[in-house]
Design a protein around this motif. Structure first.
Motif, short mmCIF file in Angstrom:
data_model
loop_
_atom_site.label_atom_id
_atom_site.label_comp_id
_atom_site.label_asym_id
_atom_site.label_seq_id
_atom_site.Cartn_x
_atom_site.Cartn_y
_atom_site.Cartn_z
N CYS A 1 34.08 28.65 41.43
CA CYS A 1 35.40 28.87 42.01
C CYS A 1 35.39 28.54 43.49
N SER A 2 36.57 28.27 44.01
CA SER A 2 36.78 28.06 45.44
C SER A 2 38.16 28.59 45.79
N VAL A 3 38.38 28.84 47.06
CA VAL A 3 39.67 29.36 47.53
C VAL A 3 40.19 28.48 48.65
N MET A 4 41.48 28.16 48.58
CA MET A 4 42.16 27.47 49.67
C MET A 4 43.15 28.45 50.29
N VAL A 5 43.00 28.71 51.57
CA VAL A 5 43.90 29.61 52.29
C VAL A 5 44.88 28.78 53.10
N SER A 6 46.16 29.05 52.92
CA SER A 6 47.20 28.32 53.65
C SER A 6 47.40 28.97 55.02
N VAL A 7 47.27 28.18 56.07
CA VAL A 7 47.50 28.66 57.44
C VAL A 7 48.54 27.74 58.07
N THR A 8 49.72 28.27 58.28
CA THR A 8 50.84 27.47 58.78
C THR A 8 50.95 27.51 60.29
N THR A 9 50.61 28.64 60.88
CA THR A 9 50.75 28.83 62.32
C THR A 9 49.84 29.97 62.75
N LEU A 10 49.51 30.01 64.03
CA LEU A 10 48.79 31.14 64.60
C LEU A 10 49.73 32.06 65.37
N ASP A 11 50.99 31.72 65.41
CA ASP A 11 52.01 32.47 66.15
C ASP A 11 52.60 33.54 65.24
N ASN A 12 52.35 34.81 65.54
CA ASN A 12 52.85 35.90 64.69
C ASN A 12 54.36 35.90 64.56
N ARG A 13 55.06 35.65 65.66
CA ARG A 13 56.53 35.68 65.60
C ARG A 13 57.07 34.55 64.73
N LEU A 14 56.51 33.37 64.85
CA LEU A 14 56.96 32.25 64.03
C LEU A 14 56.63 32.51 62.56
N SER A 15 55.42 33.01 62.29
CA SER A 15 55.03 33.31 60.92
C SER A 15 55.97 34.33 60.28
N ALA A 16 56.34 35.36 61.03
CA ALA A 16 57.22 36.40 60.50
C ALA A 16 58.59 35.86 60.13
N ARG A 17 59.00 34.79 60.77
CA ARG A 17 60.29 34.19 60.45
C ARG A 17 60.18 33.14 59.35
N LEU A 18 59.08 32.37 59.37
CA LEU A 18 58.89 31.29 58.38
C LEU A 18 58.48 31.82 57.01
N GLU A 19 57.62 32.83 56.99
CA GLU A 19 57.00 33.33 55.75
C GLU A 19 56.89 34.85 55.85
N PRO A 20 58.02 35.55 55.78
CA PRO A 20 58.11 36.94 56.21
C PRO A 20 57.26 37.94 55.46
#
Length: 357
Positions: free
Chosen positions: A185-204
């Motif tokens: 098995c392997s895992v791919m982790v999606s990381v869209t941004t390091l900005d907490n505020r942007l992440s909370a709006r993009l992927e709440p």
């Protein structure tokens, strides 16, 4: 028109899908003198369903797997950009708010998987869990369908990979760690941004960026091969972070990384445009201008070879920047191949059980 923002949700867009012939316009009702009750913030509802099959297959030349499983339809993470949103139109539901609030759980997923793996003509190829909707979205805490699927795959020594942006994957380390060390098995982790505020709006309702980095570290320390998807790359929204994201995930222990350009098929385009108008109105026009430069003047180009990367000078620049950062941080290695040689098909149920097996 969309009713505006809804706290904790990625989209307030409530228009019907492309297959609907009628729609109710609340603003028009109000204009005609009808009393329209103010809608309460929608909660999450889950319908338990009995699926007819569980393994999906594809032969797309730009998708690196041929088999996938999605134990849930819809996704509570609420990512405004999710390319899977249009699938809710087939259920006569809105790809907007319904996609993240009206969910479906395939409660017989493990049972179906066991049966399909036992078919005489089944050919073992790695299975990807979470190709469309996240297998570790919040309702997985209640239903544990992903864990049940991993149980079946573990028992049959069947190789698989996971794609997620939720640290809930750590719950299953007792299963994933030994399988990872064995090349199953392997895992791919999606990381869209390091900005907490942007992440909370993009992927709440997904895990916060720092939590995902900690998840990568935890998985790697347990022996699970981990890669990262910088996805989606959105011009003038998160593309400036590419180098910082790759540096951060390399420090956390990721072995490899890839990226996917923003995709806006069908209803995703108006949903994302509405998100821009709500959250980034000062640059909405600029973002969509760049998107269209990447897509031959349109919001989206669905052609193989174009849909994941785009075309033109800006697309070339993104590819060059990503490749340079990969090399700088040692993330340009190939993902280790998963081992298909040890697959053991499930035994068919015996009338007298396993007493004499």
């Amino acid at each position: 028109m969309a009713p505006g923002r809804i706290k904790g949700r990625g989209s307030a867009w409530d228009q019907p899908g492309r297959f609907e012939s009628t729609a109710v316009d609340a603003s028009a009702q109000a204009d005609e003198g009808w009393e329209v009750e103010a809608a309460l913030p929608p909660g999450t509802t889950v319908v338990e369903e009995r699926a007819r099959s569980i393994i999906s297959r594809n032969s797309s030349p730009d998708i690196p797997f041929s088999q996938s499983i999605n134990p849930y339809r819809g996704c509570e993470h609420g990512c405004s950009y999710c390319f899977a949103r249009p699938s809710h139109a087939y259920l006569n539901l809105s790809p907007g708010i319904d996609f993240e609030t009206r969910l479906f759980a395939k409660t017989n997923a493990a049972e179906l998987l066991r049966a399909e793996l036992a078919l005489p003509g089944y050919r073992c190829e790695p299975i990807t869990l979470g190709a469309n909707t996240d297998p570790y979205q919040p309702i997985e805490r209640r239903f544990a369908l992903t864990r049940q699927l991993i149980d079946v795959l573990s028992a049959t020594r069947h190789p698989f990979s996971l794609i997620t942006k939720n640290a809930l994957v750590e719950r299953d380390l007792d299963l994933l760690a030994p399988l990872g060390r064995e090349g199953l098995c392997s895992v791919m982790v999606s990381v869209t941004t390091l900005d907490n505020r942007l992440s909370a709006r993009l992927e709440p309702r997904a895990s916060a960026p720092a939590r995902r980095l900690r998840c990568i570290r935890t998985l790697r320390e347990a022996g699970v091969p981990v890669g990262v998807l910088v996805a989606p790359v959105i011009p003038a929204v998160n593309d400036a972070e590419i180098e910082r994201i790759l540096e951060a995930v390399a420090e956390a222990g990721a072995l490899s990384a890839g990226y996917v350009l923003l995709r806006l098929p069908h209803e995703v385009a108006p949903i994302f445009r509405d998100w821009l108008a709500q959250h980034l109105p000062d640059r909405a026009a600029h973002v969509m201008s760049l998107v269209q430069q990447l897509r031959g003047g349109r919001d989206y180009d669905a052609r193989f070879g174009q849909r994941m990367r785009g075309q033109g000078p800006f697309a070339d620049l993104l590819a060059q920047r990503f490749a340079i950062a990969l090399r700088r941080h040692g993330l340009d290695r190939e993902r280790p191949a998963l081992d298909c040689s040890r697959f053991q098909p499930p035994r068919k149920p015996q009338a007298q059980g396993d007493l004499f097996g």
